[in-house]
Design an enzyme around this catalytic site. Sequence first.
Site, PDB file in Angstrom:
ATOM      1  N   ALA A   1     -27.524 -22.490 -30.131  1.00 49.90           N
ATOM      2  CA  ALA A   1     -26.623 -21.683 -29.292  1.00 49.90           C
ATOM      3  C   ALA A   1     -25.681 -20.850 -30.162  1.00 49.90           C
ATOM      4  O   ALA A   1     -25.339 -19.715 -29.816  1.00 49.90           O
ATOM      5  CB  ALA A   1     -25.815 -22.583 -28.361  1.00 49.90           C
ATOM      6  N   ALA A   2     -25.282 -21.405 -31.317  1.00 53.06           N
ATOM      7  CA  ALA A   2     -24.365 -20.661 -32.196  1.00 53.06           C
ATOM      8  C   ALA A   2     -25.080 -19.445 -32.793  1.00 53.06           C
ATOM      9  O   ALA A   2     -24.512 -18.347 -32.846  1.00 53.06           O
ATOM     10  CB  ALA A   2     -23.834 -21.571 -33.294  1.00 53.06           C
TER      11      ALA A   2
ATOM     12  N   ASP B   1     -23.132 -26.340 -23.954  1.00 56.78           N
ATOM     13  CA  ASP B   1     -23.150 -25.927 -25.370  1.00 56.78           C
ATOM     14  C   ASP B   1     -22.870 -24.434 -25.515  1.00 56.78           C
ATOM     15  O   ASP B   1     -21.991 -24.022 -26.264  1.00 56.78           O
ATOM     16  CB  ASP B   1     -24.531 -26.201 -25.994  1.00 56.78           C
ATOM     17  CG  ASP B   1     -24.725 -27.649 -26.359  1.00 56.78           C
ATOM     18  OD1 ASP B   1     -24.025 -28.491 -25.762  1.00 56.78           O
ATOM     19  OD2 ASP B   1     -25.569 -27.934 -27.228  1.00 56.78           O
TER      20      ASP B   1
ATOM     21  N   PRO C   1     -26.044 -27.917 -39.259  1.00 59.55           N
ATOM     22  CA  PRO C   1     -27.336 -28.597 -39.358  1.00 59.55           C
ATOM     23  C   PRO C   1     -28.121 -28.484 -38.049  1.00 59.55           C
ATOM     24  O   PRO C   1     -27.517 -28.599 -36.976  1.00 59.55           O
ATOM     25  CB  PRO C   1     -26.978 -30.052 -39.646  1.00 59.55           C
ATOM     26  CG  PRO C   1     -25.526 -30.122 -39.819  1.00 59.55           C
ATOM     27  CD  PRO C   1     -24.907 -28.820 -39.471  1.00 59.55           C
TER      28      PRO C   1
ATOM     29  N   GLY D   1     -27.215 -31.980 -32.619  1.00 52.52           N
ATOM     30  CA  GLY D   1     -26.223 -32.066 -31.548  1.00 52.52           C
ATOM     31  C   GLY D   1     -24.985 -31.225 -31.798  1.00 52.52           C
ATOM     32  O   GLY D   1     -23.978 -31.366 -31.110  1.00 52.52           O
ATOM     33  N   LEU D   2     -25.046 -30.341 -32.789  1.00 53.16           N
ATOM     34  CA  LEU D   2     -23.868 -29.514 -33.078  1.00 53.16           C
ATOM     35  C   LEU D   2     -24.015 -28.099 -32.524  1.00 53.16           C
ATOM     36  O   LEU D   2     -23.183 -27.232 -32.780  1.00 53.16           O
ATOM     37  CB  LEU D   2     -23.610 -29.479 -34.592  1.00 53.16           C
ATOM     38  CG  LEU D   2     -23.100 -30.806 -35.178  1.00 53.16           C
ATOM     39  CD1 LEU D   2     -23.189 -30.805 -36.693  1.00 53.16           C
ATOM     40  CD2 LEU D   2     -21.661 -31.076 -34.753  1.00 53.16           C
ATOM     41  N   GLY D   3     -25.083 -27.867 -31.790  1.00 49.77           N
ATOM     42  CA  GLY D   3     -25.227 -26.575 -31.108  1.00 49.77           C
ATOM     43  C   GLY D   3     -25.706 -25.448 -32.005  1.00 49.77           C
ATOM     44  O   GLY D   3     -25.355 -24.285 -31.778  1.00 49.77           O
ATOM     45  N   SER D   4     -26.514 -25.765 -33.020  1.00 47.59           N
ATOM     46  CA  SER D   4     -26.903 -24.715 -33.973  1.00 47.59           C
ATOM     47  C   SER D   4     -27.646 -23.560 -33.292  1.00 47.59           C
ATOM     48  O   SER D   4     -27.377 -22.392 -33.578  1.00 47.59           O
ATOM     49  CB  SER D   4     -27.747 -25.299 -35.101  1.00 47.59           C
ATOM     50  OG  SER D   4     -28.917 -25.865 -34.580  1.00 47.59           O
TER      51      SER D   4
HETATM   52  O1  PMV Z   1     -27.204 -33.273 -27.785  1.00 46.16           O
HETATM   53  P1  PMV Z   1     -26.240 -32.197 -27.446  1.00 46.16           P
HETATM   54  O2  PMV Z   1     -24.979 -32.220 -28.255  1.00 46.16           O
HETATM   55  O3  PMV Z   1     -26.852 -30.850 -27.355  1.00 46.16           O
HETATM   56  O4  PMV Z   1     -25.651 -32.534 -26.010  1.00 46.16           O
HETATM   57  C1  PMV Z   1     -26.425 -32.794 -24.907  1.00 46.16           C
HETATM   58  C2  PMV Z   1     -25.525 -33.034 -23.747  1.00 46.16           C
HETATM   59  C3  PMV Z   1     -26.245 -33.551 -22.515  1.00 46.16           C
HETATM   60  O5  PMV Z   1     -25.238 -33.725 -21.523  1.00 46.16           O
HETATM   61  C4  PMV Z   1     -26.876 -34.898 -22.806  1.00 46.16           C
HETATM   62  C5  PMV Z   1     -27.304 -32.585 -22.029  1.00 46.16           C
HETATM   63  C6  PMV Z   1     -26.764 -31.281 -21.471  1.00 46.16           C
HETATM   64  O6  PMV Z   1     -27.591 -30.363 -21.300  1.00 46.16           O
HETATM   65  O7  PMV Z   1     -25.580 -31.186 -21.149  1.00 46.16           O
END
Ligand code: PMV
Length: 306
Positions: free
Chosen positions: A103-104, A145, A94, A98-101
């Site tokens: 970058a993946a 990520d 999704p 926050g699951l890195g879509s």
């Molecule tokens: O929201 P995500 O899962 O992409 O994680 C962000 C992580 C932070 O430490 C808040 C930001 C970062 O660039 O590391």
Amino acid sequence: MLIVSAPAKIILCGEHAVVYGFPAIAMPVFGLRARATVRPLDRVDFRIRLLDTGETLVLTDTDHPFISLVHRATRAVDRPVPTGIEIDVSSDIPIASGLGSGAAVASALVKSLFQHYRLESDLTRINALVYEAEQAFHGTPSGIDNTVIVYESPVYFVKGRDIEPISLKGKYHFVIANTGIPASTKETVAKVRVLYEQAPKVTGETFENIHSLVDQSRKALTVGDNEWLGSLLTQNHEQLQKLSVSTKQLDLLVAVALQAGAYGAKLSGGGGGGNMIALVSQDKIESVKSALLRSGAKRVYTTILE
Ligand code: PMV
């Protein structure tokens, strides 16, 4: 036809503090993946088809992060952009959750180009390219990520340092729950920056506390102690609450997971919405999942780290 894929990721601990040079641990989520499928075309042309949105990108779409990535990747290995191919990109990760879509997809795309050229998989170079794509999406990402996604292994990450893989002992079952509330990592990172400027001492102490929890979490992973790790994750959530990046819904889901018997739980990633994770024993997976869904989680996933 060539198919290359890359996993999603989740941050185990250390988010936000990692932006200021403290360590964090992230892990791949192997069950959710982005894919790049390279197909021959019957004409001299290069296109990327984004199957999930129906968009087609051509080489002149240089403002698009994926096309600019193709140009940078080909320059980096001193090859022309290949012609006579089309790359289909799709993902079950999704987006903006926050699951890195992003970058993946970027990792699958660059790896597919490298394989198309029959180049050795130079992960350091691929990681640098995917990091630049991340910058186009997110501004000033720490790089965690792209690193975990490109290397496809859990990492102990410190900005600007060589990555440290973690030698795991035992098995760890995680339930990931999405609040369904879109989270802007850019916004929560900016919020923490303001907090740090306004209250440097207290915020610095919070970062130090997180640092210690991350180092202990690495230790717990190397000795195979689920209970210890769980308690460290819950303590990390409390530190993130102090940074004001948690929300009522995230706090509720963390409490619900703990009541349902999880070893520990915390928000994961930028906060402000997005995801939480719970470390659970195998026999508690289903009960923790249903408790989270009953309490308003929009989607739940499970992943195993071993
Ligand atoms: O929201 P995500 O899962 O992409 O994680 C962000 C992580 C932070 O430490 C808040 C930001 C970062 O660039 O590391």
